[in-house]
Design a protein around this motif. Sequence first.
Motif, PDB file in Angstrom:
ATOM      1  N   SER A   1       0.835  -1.200   0.000  1.00 54.25           N
ATOM      2  CA  SER A   1       0.000   0.000   0.000  1.00 54.25           C
ATOM      3  C   SER A   1       0.872   1.253   0.000  1.00 54.25           C
ATOM      4  O   SER A   1       0.598   2.211  -0.739  1.00 54.25           O
ATOM      5  CB  SER A   1      -0.909   0.039   1.234  1.00 54.25           C
TER       6      SER A   1
ATOM      7  N   SER B   1       3.557   1.923  -9.870  1.00 55.55           N
ATOM      8  CA  SER B   1       2.523   1.155 -10.535  1.00 55.55           C
ATOM      9  C   SER B   1       2.788  -0.334 -10.315  1.00 55.55           C
ATOM     10  O   SER B   1       3.907  -0.789 -10.472  1.00 55.55           O
ATOM     11  CB  SER B   1       2.540   1.463 -12.032  1.00 55.55           C
TER      12      SER B   1
ATOM     13  N   ILE C   1      -7.769   3.385  -1.437  1.00 59.01           N
ATOM     14  CA  ILE C   1      -8.508   3.350  -2.705  1.00 59.01           C
ATOM     15  C   ILE C   1      -8.590   4.758  -3.291  1.00 59.01           C
ATOM     16  O   ILE C   1      -8.327   4.975  -4.476  1.00 59.01           O
ATOM     17  CB  ILE C   1      -9.931   2.789  -2.493  1.00 59.01           C
TER      18      ILE C   1
ATOM     19  N   VAL D   1      -5.216   5.973  -4.783  1.00 58.15           N
ATOM     20  CA  VAL D   1      -4.840   5.330  -6.043  1.00 58.15           C
ATOM     21  C   VAL D   1      -5.798   5.743  -7.156  1.00 58.15           C
ATOM     22  O   VAL D   1      -5.383   5.955  -8.302  1.00 58.15           O
ATOM     23  CB  VAL D   1      -4.794   3.798  -5.860  1.00 58.15           C
ATOM     24  N   ALA D   2      -7.075   5.910  -6.800  1.00 63.02           N
ATOM     25  CA  ALA D   2      -8.032   6.371  -7.806  1.00 63.02           C
ATOM     26  C   ALA D   2      -7.655   7.771  -8.282  1.00 63.02           C
ATOM     27  O   ALA D   2      -7.719   8.077  -9.475  1.00 63.02           O
ATOM     28  CB  ALA D   2      -9.451   6.375  -7.225  1.00 63.02           C
TER      29      ALA D   2
ATOM     30  N   ALA E   1      -4.730   7.546 -10.614  1.00 59.68           N
ATOM     31  CA  ALA E   1      -5.151   7.044 -11.930  1.00 59.68           C
ATOM     32  C   ALA E   1      -5.857   8.151 -12.708  1.00 59.68           C
ATOM     33  O   ALA E   1      -5.658   8.310 -13.915  1.00 59.68           O
ATOM     34  CB  ALA E   1      -6.084   5.843 -11.747  1.00 59.68           C
TER      35      ALA E   1
ATOM     36  N   ILE F   1     -15.008   0.179  -8.663  1.00 60.28           N
ATOM     37  CA  ILE F   1     -13.729   0.780  -8.272  1.00 60.28           C
ATOM     38  C   ILE F   1     -12.646   0.392  -9.283  1.00 60.28           C
ATOM     39  O   ILE F   1     -11.835   1.210  -9.696  1.00 60.28           O
ATOM     40  CB  ILE F   1     -13.327   0.334  -6.847  1.00 60.28           C
TER      41      ILE F   1
ATOM     42  N   ARG G   1     -10.466   3.016 -12.122  1.00 65.96           N
ATOM     43  CA  ARG G   1      -9.197   2.478 -12.650  1.00 65.96           C
ATOM     44  C   ARG G   1      -8.182   2.205 -11.550  1.00 65.96           C
ATOM     45  O   ARG G   1      -6.989   2.486 -11.719  1.00 65.96           O
ATOM     46  CB  ARG G   1      -8.567   3.429 -13.666  1.00 65.96           C
ATOM     47  N   VAL G   2      -8.630   1.708 -10.421  1.00 69.39           N
ATOM     48  CA  VAL G   2      -7.700   1.324  -9.362  1.00 69.39           C
ATOM     49  C   VAL G   2      -7.281  -0.116  -9.615  1.00 69.39           C
ATOM     50  O   VAL G   2      -8.119  -0.962  -9.949  1.00 69.39           O
ATOM     51  CB  VAL G   2      -8.371   1.449  -7.975  1.00 69.39           C
ATOM     52  N   ASP G   3      -5.981  -0.383  -9.492  1.00 72.22           N
ATOM     53  CA  ASP G   3      -5.482  -1.744  -9.641  1.00 72.22           C
ATOM     54  C   ASP G   3      -6.295  -2.689  -8.752  1.00 72.22           C
ATOM     55  O   ASP G   3      -6.520  -2.389  -7.576  1.00 72.22           O
ATOM     56  CB  ASP G   3      -4.009  -1.748  -9.217  1.00 72.22           C
TER      57      ASP G   3
ATOM     58  N   ALA H   1      -7.551  -2.189  -4.971  1.00 72.47           N
ATOM     59  CA  ALA H   1      -8.989  -1.928  -4.806  1.00 72.47           C
ATOM     60  C   ALA H   1      -9.620  -2.904  -3.830  1.00 72.47           C
ATOM     61  O   ALA H   1     -10.337  -2.507  -2.908  1.00 72.47           O
ATOM     62  CB  ALA H   1      -9.688  -2.021  -6.168  1.00 72.47           C
TER      63      ALA H   1
END
Lengths: 337, 328
Positions: free
Chosen positions: A272, A280, A324, A327-328, A331, B123, B128-130, B134
């Motif tokens: 994390s 990535s 979450i 990372v969202a 992205a 999600i 587009r979270v891995d 996610a």
Amino acid sequence: MTSAASSTAPEWGEDRLPPRQRAWSAIRGAAPIFLVLLALLVAIAIRNPNFTEPSVFLAFLKRATPLAILAAGQLFVVVAGEIDLSVGSLITAVVVAAAGLIDGDPAKTWPVIALLFLGGAVVGSINGSITTRLGVPSFITTLGMLLVLQGGALLATGGSPRGSLPDNFRVFGRRGFEGVPAIGQLPYSVVILVVVGALAVALLHRTTFGKQLFAAGGNPRAATLSGVDVPRVRTFAFMLSAISAVVAGILLGGFAGLSQNAGEGAEFQAISAVVLGGASLSGGRGGTIAAMAGALTLEALFTLLNLLGLPKPLRDAVQGAIIIAAVAFAAYRSRQR
Amino acid sequence: MIAGGAAPGFAARLRRGFAASDAAPIYGALALVAAISWGAIVLAGGQINLANTLVRSVALGLVAVGQTFVILGGSLDLSVAYQVSVTAVMASYIMQGDPNRMWLGVIAVLLIGLAIGCANGLIVTGLRVDPFIATLGSGLILRGILNASFDNFAGAVPKEFQVLGYGALGPLPYAVLLLGVVAAAAWALLRFTRFGHHLYAVGGSQETARLSGVRSARVLIGAHMLCSLGAVLTGLFLVSRLGAGAPWVGPDGNYDLESIAAVVLGGTPLVGGRGGVLGTVAGVLILALLDNLFNQLAVNTFLKEVLRGVIIVAAVAIYTVRSVRSPR
């Protein structure tokens, strides 16, 4: 806020951005994790003004050190396009093995530490060899290693850890240089954090090996064709990750003492942290300082949620939501470019 | 309705389907493991208990069949362990031992499961979270909410519901029947429906699938919802065995990592696009047979864990070495 920025973007020519958007794009240029970390640290300081005192802040860094080192190690593997799930149980194995082998005898501390590093290197090279030579996905290889190390540590101790850790082993995670001007005690952990961080930065971002690792993770075929021994650099990455787990294990053993859950969940926290730092999971992208900042961010988050008096279970939920969301957001940003 | 001439056609289609599913070598491995483990048990003077082995594989089997869908699509679900717990706890909390509330509980947990799966899918595809991050995150959220709301066994399921865990149709336990029906339905869904074909396409290459007009996002969301249904069924089976649900039943069974291991053991690679449910069932049965063997030989619990780790890695190594030698 972000959607508003994106919807107004086409209205302005690319050559003349208004000052507000120019400032916004400068902020967007920096890795967002540092802003998040800064915001969390400020929030902690507001909630608990003591936090700005050197000793309290250093204690926070001391607590965060094992995870930050683990994240720096995991990053090598993630940049290479792989994943290492075995570090948590390796930490447990290190703590349990150290206690069992040293068994309270200070004279054995240094030989055992050398042995632990050797063991870590062996674990890493097994992970790497099985993954690269036999073609087993690293998710499965390191899951298998997780089971082997976890089972092995408990098997060797019969289910409840034996032995004890002498003071000269625990000193790394617990004590520090005394009488340092202005700050009082400088924990050894923090010094180790800085040294390991500098080494990791140098290795990943300043050497040929580091460049080869990025190449191997970004496009293994292209890397192979340009002469990179992809299996070798990947195997080396697994060894570095395992060695970082040994360092983390020695520090945790000192800080928290002998426990059979010493490394529980550490692999997921390290992954994390690395991802929060902008790496990535498909490989080829990431930065060491950002990954370590990701680890500090997680630790700062735990500290803040603790200060806010949230019960432990809800801390899990907030942590999940924040990972979450971060990372969202990353992205989303990468799509905007 | 079924004419005499249709039966061989159907059988032949089944055989072709089986051969095309790439599962044949895995069943060879399963037969080998069965022969070796039963031989060893008999030699050691133990008893072969097939029904027991099958019942033990039901819990992992249901969640692994669900996991197969997401892995085929190139995703994965690390939150299934907590979904199992959510199901077990909510089912017994809603039923409160009252037979009249049985169906209410079942429908509620199915809806909760579908909602969680849909959220996971959104999600992964929308934000587009891995999928690793996610579902790691959604698992943490579920764990947090669950542990904050319940700290022990909550409610109870009625006796009538425990039939699922303990009842049998002749020699065949209902639970094994359930796994069989679920696996067959999943197999048919993948083999004969448009959704199934699209899922393989998305797993093979999301971009190519999208360019060929497949709505990749919808397909992946569907796969995540099916995966959650598998976890819900496992939760229902466990709570019917235990009589009540507790927050730790899912994570204690290690259903997240073990279901992924079973799927990969069954020949579906983590990158997706190949493999299928038949292989997964074989993977689950192999793990259950080994478990049974170790129990019969009274192998130390911790040594069992070590051996399981070695066997999973070794088995997957054998597959990959084989597929490198004979590329398709």
